[in-house]
Scaffold this motif. Structure first.
Motif, PDB file in Angstrom:
ATOM      1  N   GLN A  87      66.115  23.421  30.823  1.00 26.22           N
ATOM      2  CA  GLN A  87      66.237  24.823  31.223  1.00 26.22           C
ATOM      3  C   GLN A  87      64.838  25.398  31.313  1.00 26.22           C
ATOM      4  O   GLN A  87      64.072  25.330  30.355  1.00 26.22           O
ATOM      5  CB  GLN A  87      67.003  25.586  30.162  1.00 26.22           C
ATOM      6  CG  GLN A  87      68.485  25.557  30.351  1.00 26.22           C
ATOM      7  CD  GLN A  87      69.115  26.340  29.253  1.00 26.22           C
ATOM      8  OE1 GLN A  87      69.167  25.892  28.126  1.00 26.22           O
ATOM      9  NE2 GLN A  87      69.550  27.524  29.578  1.00 26.22           N
TER      10      GLN A  87
ATOM     11  N   LYS B 279      67.003  43.916  37.571  1.00 20.22           N
ATOM     12  CA  LYS B 279      68.207  44.536  38.101  1.00 20.22           C
ATOM     13  C   LYS B 279      69.435  43.702  37.757  1.00 20.22           C
ATOM     14  O   LYS B 279      70.527  44.228  37.580  1.00 20.22           O
ATOM     15  CB  LYS B 279      68.064  44.635  39.626  1.00 20.22           C
ATOM     16  CG  LYS B 279      68.616  45.912  40.221  1.00 20.22           C
ATOM     17  CD  LYS B 279      68.288  45.898  41.697  1.00 20.22           C
ATOM     18  CE  LYS B 279      69.064  46.913  42.461  1.00 20.22           C
ATOM     19  NZ  LYS B 279      68.801  46.757  43.898  1.00 20.22           N
ATOM     20  N   LYS B 280      69.232  42.382  37.696  1.00 19.39           N
ATOM     21  CA  LYS B 280      70.359  41.494  37.462  1.00 19.39           C
ATOM     22  C   LYS B 280      70.710  41.366  35.984  1.00 19.39           C
ATOM     23  O   LYS B 280      71.737  40.806  35.636  1.00 19.39           O
ATOM     24  CB  LYS B 280      70.024  40.104  38.017  1.00 19.39           C
ATOM     25  CG  LYS B 280      70.118  40.035  39.522  1.00 19.39           C
ATOM     26  CD  LYS B 280      69.885  38.625  40.005  1.00 19.39           C
ATOM     27  CE  LYS B 280      69.928  38.577  41.518  1.00 19.39           C
ATOM     28  NZ  LYS B 280      69.675  37.238  42.013  1.00 19.39           N
ATOM     29  N   GLN B 281      69.833  41.849  35.147  1.00 18.28           N
ATOM     30  CA  GLN B 281      70.082  41.697  33.718  1.00 18.28           C
ATOM     31  C   GLN B 281      71.160  42.668  33.230  1.00 18.28           C
ATOM     32  O   GLN B 281      71.392  43.693  33.849  1.00 18.28           O
ATOM     33  CB  GLN B 281      68.788  41.945  32.949  1.00 18.28           C
ATOM     34  CG  GLN B 281      68.173  40.647  32.497  1.00 18.28           C
ATOM     35  CD  GLN B 281      66.721  40.763  32.200  1.00 18.28           C
ATOM     36  OE1 GLN B 281      66.216  41.860  32.010  1.00 18.28           O
ATOM     37  NE2 GLN B 281      66.046  39.643  32.167  1.00 18.28           N
ATOM     38  N   PRO B 282      71.854  42.309  32.128  1.00 15.79           N
ATOM     39  CA  PRO B 282      72.879  43.221  31.619  1.00 15.79           C
ATOM     40  C   PRO B 282      72.295  44.562  31.208  1.00 15.79           C
ATOM     41  O   PRO B 282      71.208  44.632  30.644  1.00 15.79           O
ATOM     42  CB  PRO B 282      73.462  42.467  30.431  1.00 15.79           C
ATOM     43  CG  PRO B 282      72.569  41.326  30.156  1.00 15.79           C
ATOM     44  CD  PRO B 282      71.819  41.054  31.387  1.00 15.79           C
TER      45      PRO B 282
ATOM     46  N   VAL C  78      62.225  28.584  31.891  1.00 15.72           N
ATOM     47  CA  VAL C  78      62.171  30.034  31.773  1.00 15.72           C
ATOM     48  C   VAL C  78      61.592  30.560  33.072  1.00 15.72           C
ATOM     49  O   VAL C  78      60.455  30.268  33.416  1.00 15.72           O
ATOM     50  CB  VAL C  78      61.295  30.444  30.580  1.00 15.72           C
ATOM     51  CG1 VAL C  78      61.210  31.945  30.498  1.00 15.72           C
ATOM     52  CG2 VAL C  78      61.847  29.861  29.311  1.00 15.72           C
TER      53      VAL C  78
ATOM     54  N   LYS D 224      59.850  32.852  35.382  1.00 21.73           N
ATOM     55  CA  LYS D 224      58.897  33.939  35.211  1.00 21.73           C
ATOM     56  C   LYS D 224      58.588  34.495  36.591  1.00 21.73           C
ATOM     57  O   LYS D 224      58.124  33.759  37.463  1.00 21.73           O
ATOM     58  CB  LYS D 224      57.634  33.398  34.561  1.00 21.73           C
ATOM     59  CG  LYS D 224      56.924  34.430  33.734  1.00 21.73           C
ATOM     60  CD  LYS D 224      55.729  33.811  33.063  1.00 21.73           C
ATOM     61  CE  LYS D 224      54.804  34.896  32.570  1.00 21.73           C
ATOM     62  NZ  LYS D 224      53.530  34.354  32.167  1.00 21.73           N
TER      63      LYS D 224
END
Lengths: 335, 344
Positions: A5, A21-24, A7, A9
């Protein structure tokens, strides 16, 4: 899985904004819907999709290519498509011998399928047969009416009702213009059928405050039968429905009086009256000679231009602490 | 007078008519959620009407429910803004699932956890400090900090206890800084990995770049030995293997040293203080003695080489470690090879 996986960046500010924007979020944006055409479709199914797209429009996209997906066998592809479009609602169309004129309505939670309902179209009348949908202004919040006690007694239909509300409610509003209610969607459960109707309101004035409502059908008008379904377990549904604890930060030293004006208490440093800026006038302006004289006298008084520390380091930190305790310095007069 | 009463009567009649046109009566009160403009009507249908004219019946039922919602909306306090009349909607009551889970609070780093555990509080540093040498305010970090540092450290003092006074201290400093930055980056990535639950190998060797240090090789051997199903219980020993007492296995718990006596502890701490206080060059007696012995040996070796070709079979003077079994006429002696002595 053996895949490492990574990260992700973002390399640009724009990319960062997109990821952000896509984050909760605590207060979520409106759910977007993806219309996915399946392997094969019939005229009525594709027309129905187009009409439903009209009802959803600013918050929906229609995919143009056909997709070889079977949502009830393998939902991963749908999850991927939704993730790509950053949306959580989908309407999938298909048509085959076993299940002709098929629509699958569904939604995801945390990028995994939550609910899916397969609806077969029994009879369909499109918007073109009614006319009048274009008179409804775009993006207006519809009134949703659910008729029939089956929606309360049957667990499956109860969940389907929840899905319908999720699908067609548009964004939650704080305020509304009561005269601006234009669109009504009515969904009826009767004799193992779901009747989907959509109307335009006509408000006529009465002598009272409240107007009288008349309805004019604008389409689409569809009769559905429920086929297969996939419902989330009660536990998962409960976690998905979890409400955030939205308590605003308490605003200190600001209040409102009875007349609706905002009053605030300010903490300010002592004002130096001598250096106060008064009204600027041409006559009061310093001439170049005066400025030069002042600079010279200042230099004589203070010596070099380099600013030396006024206080010892120990007292400096103390001052810093005091400042941070008191908080942000407020500017200006009354808030 | 007649006219007025007439007008009043007319008004009353029209009011009653409009009241009638607006009111809706239902057996079961429909559930209305004004926040989402939602109405659940669970009244039974009039089957006869539904069968005879479905569309008209549905429209009528829907109209009644919409009328109920409109009635409720117009009861709310009306507000005026820019000529538009609007009402504040109540909070929606009907619960719908979220799109994504609630945002989790930001995970603490390893250091933050440790600081909370130990009750360590951050002391605020001033943004800039006065430097007496440069006669300037120097920022603690950031813009103009590096330039100031360059101005200040144009010369560096060689410490008294330096092992080698000819070492480039500037390069050393640069290297140390690089290392600190790298360590910080490594820790940052480790923290990210911990929050995202990505597995990071804690045991093993660093990536193979260049030659490995002997300590690293020892670690590799130790790790390899216990990496069996029996955790190295049945691992056979090599013929000449020296079993290290101290195992250099990362992640393995170290054994606690037994408590020292007061006297021992005192001497060790005094030694530490001595080494710190004494800035003079250290005189390591052992090292000096070793050096002297080495020099002597080298000299003797040279002497032997010069006049030693006549002498043969002086195997007795060899140490036991470098003993070589004589090869009995098995091949030619290669003699001295090109690339110097073979290093083992």
């Amino acid at each position: 899985m053996g895949v490492i996986q990574r990260v992700v960046k973002p390399r640009t500010k724009r990319g960062k904004r997109i990821l952000l924007k896509k984050q909760p979020k605590i207060v979520e944006n409106t759910k977007h819907c993806v219309f996915i055409p399946g392997r094969k479709s019939s005229l009525s199914v594709s027309n129905c999709m187009k009409d439903l797209l009209k009802l959803k429009k600013p918050d929906a996209v229609m995919l143009t290519q056909k997709n070889d997906i079977l949502p009830f066998d393998d939902a991963v592809q749908i999850e991927k498509l939704l993730q790509k479009h950053d949306s959580s609602l989908f309407i999938f169309s298909s048509h085959n011998k076993k299940r002709p004129n098929n629509l699958v309505l569904g939604r995801t939670y945390d990028q995994h399928i939550l609910d899916m309902f397969e609806l077969g179209i029994e009879s369909y009348k499109g918007c073109s047969e009614f006319k009048g949908l274009s008179e409804i202004s775009a993006g207006v919040k519809p009134v949703l009416i659910f008729l029939g006690e089956q929606f309360d007694s049957d667990q499956q239909l109860k969940r389907l009702r929840n899905l319908f509300v999720d699908m067609f409610q548009r964004q939650p509003l704080k305020q509304i213009r009561p005269n601006g209610i234009e669109h009504v969607i009515s969904i009826t459960a009767v004799d193992n059928k779901i009747l989907f109707r959509s109307y335009r309101t006509i408000l006529s004035k009465t002598t009272l405050k409240t107007p009288r409502v008349e309805l004019k059908e604008v389409g689409p008008s569809v009769d559905f039968v429920v086929r297969r379904d996939h419902m989330a377990s009660p536990d998962l549904f409960k976690t998905a429905c979890k409400r955030p604890n939205v308590k605003g930060k308490k605003i200190k030293s600001v209040r409102r009086d009875g007349f609706g004006s905002k009053l605030g208490r300010l903490h300010m440093t002592k004002q130096d009256v001598n250096s106060l800026q008064t009204r600027k006038m041409k006559g009061l302006k310093k001439t170049f000679a005066e400025k030069k004289l002042k600079r010279k006298s200042d230099a004589d008084k203070n010596g070099p231009v380099v600013k030396k520390p006024k206080v010892a380091p120990a007292t400096q930190t103390k001052k810093l602490k005091k400042f941070s305790k008191k908080g942000r310095k407020l500017k200006g007069g009354q808030v | 007078m007649e006219d007025i009463s007439d007008v009043l009567n007319k008004k009353e009649a029209s009011d009653r008519a409009s009241q009638l046109s607006v009111t809706v009566s239902k057996i079961l009160e429909p559930e209305i959620d004004l926040g989402t403009l939602l109405c659940f009507d669970s009244n039974d249908f009039d089957t006869k009407q539904l069968r005879s004219d479905q569309e008209a019946y549905l429209t009528d039922e829907t109209r009644n429910n919409v009328q109920l919602i409109i009635n409720q909306l117009f009861e709310l306090p009306m507000k005026n803004e820019d000529g538009y009349m609007y009402v504040d909607l109540p909070e929606p009551r009907y619960n719908l699932p979220r799109e994504k889970p609630l945002p989790a609070p930001k995970a603490l780093t390893k250091w933050q956890k440790f600081a909370i555990e130990k009750g360590i509080k951050k002391t605020p540093k001033p943004k800039s400090t006065w430097d007496d040498i440069l006669q300037k305010w120097i920022p603690t970090y950031g813009y103009k900090k590096a330039a100031a540092e360059k101005d200040k450290d144009w010369i560096l003092e060689v410490p008294g206890n330096a092992a080698d006074p000819n070492v480039d201290l500037f390069a050393q400093k640069r290297e140390a800084k690089k290392e600190r930055v790298a360590k910080n980056e490594y820790q940052r990535l480790r923290n990210i990995a911990a929050t995202r639950k990505i597995k990071v190998p804690s045991v093993g060797l660093p990536p193979l770049e260049g030659t490995l240090h002997s300590n690293q090789l020892k670690t590799a051997v130790d790790v390899a030995k216990i990496s069996t199903a029996s955790v190295g219980k049945f691992q056979p020993k090599l013929s000449k293997e020296v079993v290290s007492v101290k195992k250099n296995i990362p992640g393995l718990k170290k054994e606690k040293l037994p408590a020292k006596s007061m006297k021992e502890e005192k001497t060790t701490s005094l030694q530490i203080i001595d080494s710190i206080n004494n800035k003079k060059p250290k005189f390591n007696l052992e090292k000096a003695a070793n050096k002297a012995i080495h020099a002597e040996e080298v000299q003797r070796f040279r002497e032997k080489k010069e006049g030693g070709d006549k002498k043969k079979g002086g195997g007795r003077s060899r140490s036991k470690g470098s003993f070589k079994r004589p090869t009995a006429n098995t091949g030619k002696r290669l003699g001295k090879q090109k690339g110097g002595r073979k290093r083992r």
